[in-house]
Design a protein around this motif. Structure first.
Motif, PDB file in Angstrom:
ATOM      1  N   PHE A   1       0.829  -1.208   0.000  1.00 17.53           N
ATOM      2  CA  PHE A   1       0.000   0.000   0.000  1.00 17.53           C
ATOM      3  C   PHE A   1       0.868   1.264   0.000  1.00 17.53           C
ATOM      4  CE2 PHE A   1      -3.210  -3.036   1.606  1.00 17.53           C
ATOM      5  CZ  PHE A   1      -4.148  -2.827   0.617  1.00 17.53           C
ATOM      6  N   TYR A   2       2.006   1.181   0.686  1.00 19.12           N
ATOM      7  CA  TYR A   2       2.979   2.279   0.681  1.00 19.12           C
ATOM      8  C   TYR A   2       3.427   2.541  -0.766  1.00 19.12           C
ATOM      9  CZ  TYR A   2       7.245   4.843   2.035  1.00 19.12           C
ATOM     10  OH  TYR A   2       8.239   5.788   2.184  1.00 19.12           O
ATOM     11  N   GLY A   3       3.676   1.456  -1.495  1.00 14.62           N
ATOM     12  CA  GLY A   3       4.092   1.571  -2.892  1.00 14.62           C
ATOM     13  C   GLY A   3       3.002   2.154  -3.778  1.00 14.62           C
ATOM     14  N   ILE A   4       1.747   1.769  -3.506  1.00 18.29           N
ATOM     15  CA  ILE A   4       0.624   2.319  -4.285  1.00 18.29           C
ATOM     16  C   ILE A   4       0.559   3.835  -4.080  1.00 18.29           C
ATOM     17  CG2 ILE A   4      -1.912   2.447  -4.396  1.00 18.29           C
ATOM     18  CD1 ILE A   4      -1.967  -0.584  -3.937  1.00 18.29           C
ATOM     19  N   TYR A   5       0.672   4.269  -2.826  1.00 18.52           N
ATOM     20  CA  TYR A   5       0.605   5.701  -2.542  1.00 18.52           C
ATOM     21  C   TYR A   5       1.733   6.451  -3.247  1.00 18.52           C
ATOM     22  CZ  TYR A   5       0.126  10.129  -0.156  1.00 18.52           C
ATOM     23  OH  TYR A   5      -0.037  11.473   0.098  1.00 18.52           O
ATOM     24  N   HIS A   6       2.945   5.861  -3.209  1.00 18.09           N
ATOM     25  CA  HIS A   6       4.093   6.528  -3.826  1.00 18.09           C
ATOM     26  C   HIS A   6       4.212   6.230  -5.320  1.00 18.09           C
ATOM     27  CE1 HIS A   6       6.082   8.522  -0.490  1.00 18.09           C
ATOM     28  NE2 HIS A   6       5.742   7.512   0.277  1.00 18.09           N
ATOM     29  N   GLU A   7       3.221   5.498  -5.855  1.00 17.49           N
ATOM     30  CA  GLU A   7       3.213   5.114  -7.279  1.00 17.49           C
ATOM     31  C   GLU A   7       4.550   4.495  -7.691  1.00 17.49           C
ATOM     32  OE1 GLU A   7       2.045   8.629  -9.369  1.00 17.49           O
ATOM     33  OE2 GLU A   7      -0.053   8.450  -8.765  1.00 17.49           O
TER      34      GLU A   7
END
Lengths: 85, 85
Positions: free
Chosen positions: A53-59
Motif C-alpha cells: 500500500f505504501y508503494g501504491i501511494y508513492h506510485e
C-alpha cells in the motif's frame, strides 16, 4: 543514461523477493516445515502488505511488484506449513 | 502534521525486519533447521546488503536501518543452520 543506483535497487528487490522461491520449493518437495517459524511468516506478510500500500501511494511499481510477489510466496510457505502440520 | 503514509512505511519496515526474530529464536531454541532453505537466506542477505547501499545513496535512514538489522538477523539464521547441520 542508466541510473546505476536504481539498477542496484532493482537487483536488491529481485533478490529479496526471489529468495523465497527456494523456500517454497523446499517446503513443497520435502513436505516438512516444522523448523519454519509461523510467527515469522505472519508478521512478514503483514509487513509486505503494508509495503504494498505504501508503494501504491508513492506510485512505485518496484515496491508494489516486489512486495506483492513476496507476499504471495510467503503465503505459500504458510499454506504448506499448515498443510503439513 | 503526521504523515500517515510514512508511518505505514515505518510499520511495514518494522514488521518485515522484526519478523525474523521469532525464526532466529526458534532455530536457536530447537537446534533444528533442516526445513529452512539455505539458498533463501543467502539470496535474501545479498538483497538486504544491496538495499542497505541503496539506502545510503538515498540517505534513507529507514532503508539503512531496516535492511542492516534484517541482514544481521538473516545471518544469524544461516549461522544457526550451519552450526546444527
Amino acid at each position: 543514461m542508466i541510473n546505476y543506483v536504481e539498477v542496484i535497487g532493482l537487483i536488491a528487490a529481485t533478490c529479496t523477493t526471489a529468495s523465497f522461491v527456494p523456500q517454497v520449493y523446499k517446503a513443497w518437495k520435502h513436505k516438512s516445515t516444522k523448523d519454519i517459524s509461523l510467527s515469522m511468516y505472519i508478521v512478514f506478510i503483514i509487513g509486505t502488505i503494508l509495503w504494498f500500500f505504501y508503494g501504491i501511494y508513492h506510485e512505485s511499481l518496484a515496491i508494489i511488484l516486489a512486495n506483492g510477489i513476496t507476499a504471495i510466496l510467503a503465503f505459500l510457505v504458510i499454506f504448506l506449513k499448515l498443510r503439513h502440520k
